[in-house]
Structures are given as structure tokens and as C-alpha cells.
Design an enzyme around this catalytic site. Structure first.
Site, mmCIF file in Angstrom:
data_model
loop_
_atom_site.group_PDB
_atom_site.id
_atom_site.type_symbol
_atom_site.label_atom_id
_atom_site.label_comp_id
_atom_site.label_asym_id
_atom_site.label_seq_id
_atom_site.Cartn_x
_atom_site.Cartn_y
_atom_site.Cartn_z
ATOM 1 N N LYS A 15 -16.973 -8.723 -12.120
ATOM 2 C CA LYS A 15 -16.092 -8.937 -10.779
ATOM 3 C C LYS A 15 -15.506 -7.743 -10.481
ATOM 4 O O LYS A 15 -15.055 -6.971 -11.463
ATOM 5 C CB LYS A 15 -15.007 -10.030 -11.056
ATOM 6 C CG LYS A 15 -14.253 -10.352 -9.684
ATOM 7 C CD LYS A 15 -14.697 -11.269 -8.871
ATOM 8 C CE LYS A 15 -13.842 -11.424 -7.721
ATOM 9 N NZ LYS A 15 -14.507 -10.378 -6.761
ATOM 10 N N LYS B 12 -8.400 -6.430 -16.752
ATOM 11 C CA LYS B 12 -7.460 -7.227 -15.942
ATOM 12 C C LYS B 12 -7.556 -8.771 -15.753
ATOM 13 O O LYS B 12 -6.834 -9.279 -15.915
ATOM 14 C CB LYS B 12 -7.721 -6.529 -14.617
ATOM 15 C CG LYS B 12 -6.535 -6.870 -13.539
ATOM 16 C CD LYS B 12 -6.801 -6.312 -12.271
ATOM 17 C CE LYS B 12 -6.982 -4.725 -12.367
ATOM 18 N NZ LYS B 12 -7.230 -4.100 -11.084
ATOM 19 N N LYS C 25 -17.576 -2.596 -10.916
ATOM 20 C CA LYS C 25 -16.931 -1.868 -9.690
ATOM 21 C C LYS C 25 -18.074 -1.218 -8.992
ATOM 22 O O LYS C 25 -19.246 -0.856 -9.539
ATOM 23 C CB LYS C 25 -15.625 -0.915 -10.150
ATOM 24 C CG LYS C 25 -14.716 -0.401 -9.166
ATOM 25 C CD LYS C 25 -13.678 -1.386 -9.125
ATOM 26 C CE LYS C 25 -12.891 -0.999 -7.825
ATOM 27 N NZ LYS C 25 -11.432 -1.805 -8.061
ATOM 28 N N THR D 84 -2.788 -9.010 -3.760
ATOM 29 C CA THR D 84 -2.675 -8.088 -4.461
ATOM 30 C C THR D 84 -1.050 -7.405 -4.370
ATOM 31 O O THR D 84 -0.216 -7.234 -5.260
ATOM 32 C CB THR D 84 -3.677 -6.603 -4.374
ATOM 33 O OG1 THR D 84 -4.896 -7.331 -4.506
ATOM 34 C CG2 THR D 84 -3.350 -5.759 -5.627
ATOM 35 N N ASN E 1 -3.976 -1.962 2.131
ATOM 36 C CA ASN E 1 -3.967 -3.319 1.625
ATOM 37 C C ASN E 1 -3.041 -3.640 0.740
ATOM 38 O O ASN E 1 -2.007 -4.581 0.653
ATOM 39 C CB ASN E 1 -5.357 -3.896 1.308
ATOM 40 C CG ASN E 1 -5.352 -5.387 0.952
ATOM 41 O OD1 ASN E 1 -5.720 -5.835 -0.518
ATOM 42 N ND2 ASN E 1 -5.077 -6.271 1.814
ATOM 43 N N SER F 195 -8.895 -13.715 -5.656
ATOM 44 C CA SER F 195 -10.444 -13.759 -5.636
ATOM 45 C C SER F 195 -11.277 -14.950 -6.250
ATOM 46 O O SER F 195 -12.074 -15.473 -6.037
ATOM 47 C CB SER F 195 -10.920 -12.432 -6.144
ATOM 48 O OG SER F 195 -10.633 -11.455 -5.136
HETATM 49 N N1 LIG Z 1 -7.526 -4.248 -2.401
HETATM 50 C C1 LIG Z 1 -7.331 -5.023 -3.511
HETATM 51 O O1 LIG Z 1 -7.207 -6.304 -3.605
HETATM 52 C C2 LIG Z 1 -6.917 -4.294 -4.795
HETATM 53 C C3 LIG Z 1 -6.713 -4.928 -5.873
HETATM 54 C C4 LIG Z 1 -6.289 -4.300 -6.971
HETATM 55 C C5 LIG Z 1 -5.904 -2.751 -7.032
HETATM 56 N N2 LIG Z 1 -6.165 -2.200 -5.882
HETATM 57 C C6 LIG Z 1 -6.078 -0.650 -5.811
HETATM 58 O O2 LIG Z 1 -4.850 -0.422 -5.151
HETATM 59 C C7 LIG Z 1 -5.500 1.063 -4.486
HETATM 60 C C8 LIG Z 1 -5.267 0.664 -2.954
HETATM 61 O O3 LIG Z 1 -6.194 0.078 -2.467
HETATM 62 P P1 LIG Z 1 -6.302 -0.867 -1.165
HETATM 63 O O4 LIG Z 1 -7.044 -1.851 -1.193
HETATM 64 O O5 LIG Z 1 -4.796 -0.911 -0.544
HETATM 65 O O6 LIG Z 1 -6.991 0.434 -0.138
HETATM 66 P P2 LIG Z 1 -6.930 0.726 1.171
HETATM 67 O O7 LIG Z 1 -8.065 1.400 1.793
HETATM 68 O O8 LIG Z 1 -6.492 -0.652 1.959
HETATM 69 O O9 LIG Z 1 -5.440 1.670 1.321
HETATM 70 C C9 LIG Z 1 -5.496 2.628 0.829
HETATM 71 C C10 LIG Z 1 -4.093 3.398 1.119
HETATM 72 O O10 LIG Z 1 -4.087 4.453 0.409
HETATM 73 C C11 LIG Z 1 -3.929 5.640 1.050
HETATM 74 N N3 LIG Z 1 -4.465 7.000 0.465
HETATM 75 C C12 LIG Z 1 -5.722 7.389 0.241
HETATM 76 N N4 LIG Z 1 -5.812 8.465 -0.246
HETATM 77 C C13 LIG Z 1 -4.573 8.966 -0.592
HETATM 78 C C14 LIG Z 1 -3.889 9.866 -1.259
HETATM 79 N N5 LIG Z 1 -4.767 10.962 -1.870
HETATM 80 N N6 LIG Z 1 -2.637 10.083 -1.430
HETATM 81 C C15 LIG Z 1 -1.773 9.240 -0.575
HETATM 82 N N7 LIG Z 1 -2.290 7.954 -0.125
HETATM 83 C C16 LIG Z 1 -3.600 7.770 -0.161
HETATM 84 C C17 LIG Z 1 -4.692 5.453 2.624
HETATM 85 O O11 LIG Z 1 -4.344 6.051 3.638
HETATM 86 C C18 LIG Z 1 -4.234 4.073 2.559
HETATM 87 O O12 LIG Z 1 -2.915 3.826 3.107
HETATM 88 C C19 LIG Z 1 -6.592 1.375 -5.340
HETATM 89 O O13 LIG Z 1 -6.281 1.862 -6.418
HETATM 90 C C20 LIG Z 1 -7.454 0.155 -5.598
HETATM 91 O O14 LIG Z 1 -8.338 0.194 -6.617
HETATM 92 C C21 LIG Z 1 -6.734 -2.736 -4.800
#
Ligand SMILES: NC(=O)c1ccc[n+]([C@@H]2O[C@H](COP(=O)([O-])OP(=O)(O)OC[C@H]3O[C@@H](n4cnc5c(N)ncnc54)[C@H](O)[C@@H]3O)[C@@H](O)[C@H]2O)c1
Length: 421
Positions: free
Chosen positions: A74, A98, A110, A194, A225, A354
Site C-alpha cells: 500500500k 506506518k 510507493k 491525513t 492535501n 485508505s
Molecule cells: N496525501 C496523503 O494522503 C498523504 C499521506 C501521508 C503523507 N503524505 C505526505 O505529505 C506531503 C505532502 O503531500 P500532499 O498529498 O499534501 O501533496 P499535495 O500535492 O497535495 O501538496 C503538496 C504541497 O507542498 C508544496 N510544496 C511542494 N514543494 C515544496 C517545497 N519545495 N517547499 C515548500 N512547499 C512545497 C506544494 O506547493 C503543495 O502546497 C508529502 O510528503 C506526502 O508524501 C501525504
């Protein structure tokens, strides 16, 4: 493959170091430890996409399956220009721990595609998503490996994956991905899961420090997100969000930044502008060093490093992103007495809901938002309690404690299964 062969971006070496730190507290056979360090399968695909101007462009994508001893693989799918195999390996390994920390019957995987979706049309992103899905179709599936959204992917990409996979199989298969739109078997509460989980973890951690979230000042890096939703839930909990950012920079107002206004600004201008949200423009680096009670890095890995950790002024760091803190930064923050709630615990709300979505898909059931919220609170709360107890008992950081909990569950399951053939 060994840690020394990992890419210069040292996410995988970092993940291996965290594993070793936890293993030092566990009685794990060296052979088994080596098994846990290595990924089970790594698939690299190079595939063509027809661009809008008629040209053909080649893209590279990865799906790394770290471990499926406790259940199907996953993990999310990321679209980013800087992604590489080392990063995906680390992210896959973190997924394994996790799922085990929140005791959900999934393994870890991943995926990523090297691309810049911000510079592609919707049609190009759709064709890329469908062709990538086709390329990895033989190794994913509801009982095999279930992708989900990650950086720069969301419900629409999941819908295309679900549709492409279903067309290949000749039957509608919603359980192949999670994070789908509600209309296609997505779960209520998955989009928020999340970010909401980050705030549940933050509240428990604050209580551990003898505080409540109410009136705490919060800086959030990333407003996608995870960061965007977390901002809303922090506000609901009575905390004051004073800074938010995205890849282009951030905004700061010590009196508070309205998350609704910030997200509306991002929608309208595709970036955060201080003038639109009554705040001052700041850089992402400055955001990390603000004098706040709580810092939530919710964007990318490796943002808190040896170079800036000493400048962190927050007393509590809650990792919404995966891998935002390097081991060197961890040590500096620990010395300063900063409490860090690690990614594999703090952002586990996503994999938890999820799992709820997958269960609903397999059983053709629909759970209410209330049921989802309640179960998420229970699971996150229990994991927080277990990790805090281990940290107290073994006098280790919350990261090492969470790793001890997760790694031990995977190690025990592996021993029980044995080796076949
Ligand atoms: N979506 C999920 O359910 C989920 C679950 C667990 C962990 N994560 C982790 O959370 C983090 C964000 O994921 P997400 O789903 O919110 O992605 P997303 O694409 O929805 O948002 C990413 C955000 O980060 C910003 N960003 C990108 N590069 C950047 C940088 N260099 N400096 C500052 N900001 C930056 C973008 O502008 C955006 O606001 C990642 O590490 C991801 O692996 C996501």
C-alpha cells in the site's frame, strides 16, 4: 542494493539509519534485519506519452514494493520532477512501518513518475496516468498493491487509474486504488484524513506536554492535501495558524492567517500572496524558523537538516510530510528539547482511512462520515498512546519509539510466516 548505493538524495540511507536505531532496541536476527532493509520488488518503467503538440515524450516511473508480510502493498503515487528510485525506496519503507504502527493489515509500497504536472495539460496528465497504470498493471491490484494520492496527484488521477485497471481486467475494480472521488467508491473523510490525523496527533502530543491546541500558534509548510486540510482542523481546534506556504513561498501574520483565505488565494492565483491574505510574504526557510508553538512540515522530505535545525523555535514539530527531518536534525532538535511527532505516526491518518475505503470497496459497504471520524480518532489515539508509552519506557525519541513498534510488528509477522519455498 545497500544503503551505500542509494542516491545522493539520501532518503533511503536516512530510512535505513532510522531502522538501525530501532533495531538496536529489538532482538532482531541480522538476516531478518537485512530482509527488512531491502525492498521486495522495484519496477522502473520508461513509457511514451503523446503530448498536445503531437510530439512523443518519454517518461520514467517507479513502483517500489518494500514489504507485504502483513498484507497487500500500500502506498501513494507521486508526480514530481525531482523524484528518483532512492526517494521511492525510502517512501515505500516508511509505508511499511506506518501501516504497522497503526496496526492496519497492509504492507508498504510507493510509486512516482518524473514529470512536472504543473507544466502539463489535463489531457497530458491523463494520458501519462493511464499509460503508467498500464505499465504497472501486472503488479498492482486490490489484493496485491493499492496505490493512493501523494504529492501532485489526487482523486482525479485515482479515477483514471481505477478506470484503466478496470478496462484491462474487464470488470470495474474500485479496490485497486484509494483516495478516489466519492462517485467512484471513494470514502467519506478520505480527502481530509491525513490532515485531520495530523491534528489528532498534534493534540495528543500537546497534551503530553501539558498543553491544549487552543491558542497555540502554528506554522504549516505546504498547503496541499495534507497542509491545507491540517490548517482547517488546527483552526477548528482553536489553534492560531500564523503561517502557511507552498512551493513558491509563504505568508505570515502573528495575529493569524485565515486558511480559507489562503486556500482561496492559491485557487485563484496558483500561489500564496501576502497582500491577498493580510499577511507578510516569507520564504519557506523563514517559515521553518518562526517563533511558534507548533511547526508542521507538510510538503517535502529533508527540509529540517543539520543546517537549520538549531534555528527551529517551535517546541513541537508534527510531521505531516514524509521524511521532513534528517537524522542529524533529529539529534539537534532532541538536544534542544523539541518534541517531534514522526511522519509514520503523525500522517498515518491517510493510510488508515485508505484502509477504510478499501474495506468498503471489497464489501460493497458505505460507512458514514461519523463512523470514519470516530474510527480514525480511535486508531490514531491508540497508536499515539502506544508510542508515547514505548518512548517513556525506553527513554527514546517518538520516532525511535514508533519505529520500534512498527518494525517489531513486521519482524514478528515475518517470523511467524517463515520462508517459503
Ligand atoms: N496525501 C496523503 O494522503 C498523504 C499521506 C501521508 C503523507 N503524505 C505526505 O505529505 C506531503 C505532502 O503531500 P500532499 O498529498 O499534501 O501533496 P499535495 O500535492 O497535495 O501538496 C503538496 C504541497 O507542498 C508544496 N510544496 C511542494 N514543494 C515544496 C517545497 N519545495 N517547499 C515548500 N512547499 C512545497 C506544494 O506547493 C503543495 O502546497 C508529502 O510528503 C506526502 O508524501 C501525504
Amino acid at each position: 542494493m545497500s544503503p551505500s548505493q542509494s542516491t545522493p538524495l539520501d532518503s533511503y540511507a536516512m530510512a535505513c539509519r532510522q531502522l538501525d536505531d530501532a533495531a538496536a532496541h529489538l532482538d532482531i536476527d541480522p538476516g531478518l534485519l537485512e530482509r527488512l532493509r531491502l525492498t521486495e520488488r522495484e519496477v522502473t518503467v520508461n513509457f511514451p506519452v503523446k503530448m498536445d503538440d503531437g510530439t512523443l515524450k518519454m517518461f520514467t516511473g517507479y513502483r517500489v514494493q518494500h514489504n507485504d508480510v502483513r498484507g497487500p502493498f500500500k502506498g501513494g503515487l507521486r508526480y514530481h520532477p525531482d523524484t528518483d528510485l532512492g526517494e521511492v525506496r525510502a517512501l515505500a519503507m516508511w509505508m511499511t512501518w506506518k501501516a504497522a504502527v497503526v496496526n492496519i493489515p497492509f504492507g508498504g509500497a510507493k510509486g512516482s513518475v518524473q514529470c512536472n504536472p504543473k507544466k502539463m495539460s489535463r489531457g497530458e496528465v491523463e494520458r501519462l496516468t493511464r499509460r503508467f497504470t498500464w505499465s504497472i498493471a501486472s503488479i498492482i491490484g486490490p489484493e496485491r498493491d493499492i496505490p493512493a494520492p501523494d504529492v501532485y496527484t489526487g482523486p482525479q488521477e485515482m479515477a483514471w487509474i481505477m478506470d484503466t485497471y478496470s478496462m484491462i481486467k474487464g470488470q470495474t475494480t474500485p479496490g485497486v486504488v484509494t483516495g478516489k472521488p466519492l462517485e467512484l467508491g471513494g470514502s467519506l473523510g478520505r480527502f481530509e484524513a491525513t490532515g485531520r490525523g495530523v491534528v489528532i496527533a498534534a493534540a495528543r502530543a500537546a497534551r503530553h506536554l501539558g498543553r491544549e491546541l487552543e491558542n497555540m500558534t502554528v506554522a504549516i509548510q505546504g498547503s496541499g492535501n495534507v497542509g491545507g486540510v491540517a490548517a482547517r482542523y488546527f483552526e477548528r481546534a482553536g489553534a492560531k495558524v500564523v503561517a502557511m506556504s507552498d512551493s513558491g513561498g509563504g505568508v505570515y501574520n502573528p495575529q493569524g492567517v485565515s486558511s480559507a483565505k489562503a486556500l482561496a488565494c492559491k485557487n485563484q492565483y496558483s500561489c500564496l500572496l501576502g497582500r491577498e491574505v493580510a499577511a507578510e510574504d516569507i520564504s519557506n526557510e523563514e517559515l521553518l524558523e518562526l517563533k511558534v508553538d507548533l511547526l508542521a512540515p507538510c510538503a517535502m522530505e529533508g527540509v529540517l537538516t543539520e543546517a537549520n535545525a538549531a534555528k527551529v523555535r517551535a517546541g513541537l514539530v508534527v510531521e505531516g510530510a514524509n521524511g521532513p527531518t534528517t537524522p542529524e536534525a533529529d539529534a539537534i532538535l532532541a538536544d534542544k528539547g523539541v518534541l517531534v511527532v514522526p511522519d509514520i505516526l503523525a500522517n498515518a491518518g491517510g493510510v488508515t482511512v485508505s484502509y477504510f475505503e478499501w474495506v468498503q470497496n471489497l464489501q460493497n459497504l458505505l460507512w458514514s462520515e461519523e463512523q470514519i471520524g470516530q474510527r480514525l480518532e480511535e486508531i490514531m489515539g491508540k497508536a499515539m498512546d502506544e508510542v508515547l508509552a514505548i518512548a517513556g519506557e525506553k527513554k527514546v525519541s517518538l520516532r525511535t519509539a514508533a519505529m520500534i513498534l512498527g518494525v517489531n510488528r513486521v519482524a514478528e509477522a515475518t517470523k511467524l510466516r517463515g520462508i517459503y519455498p
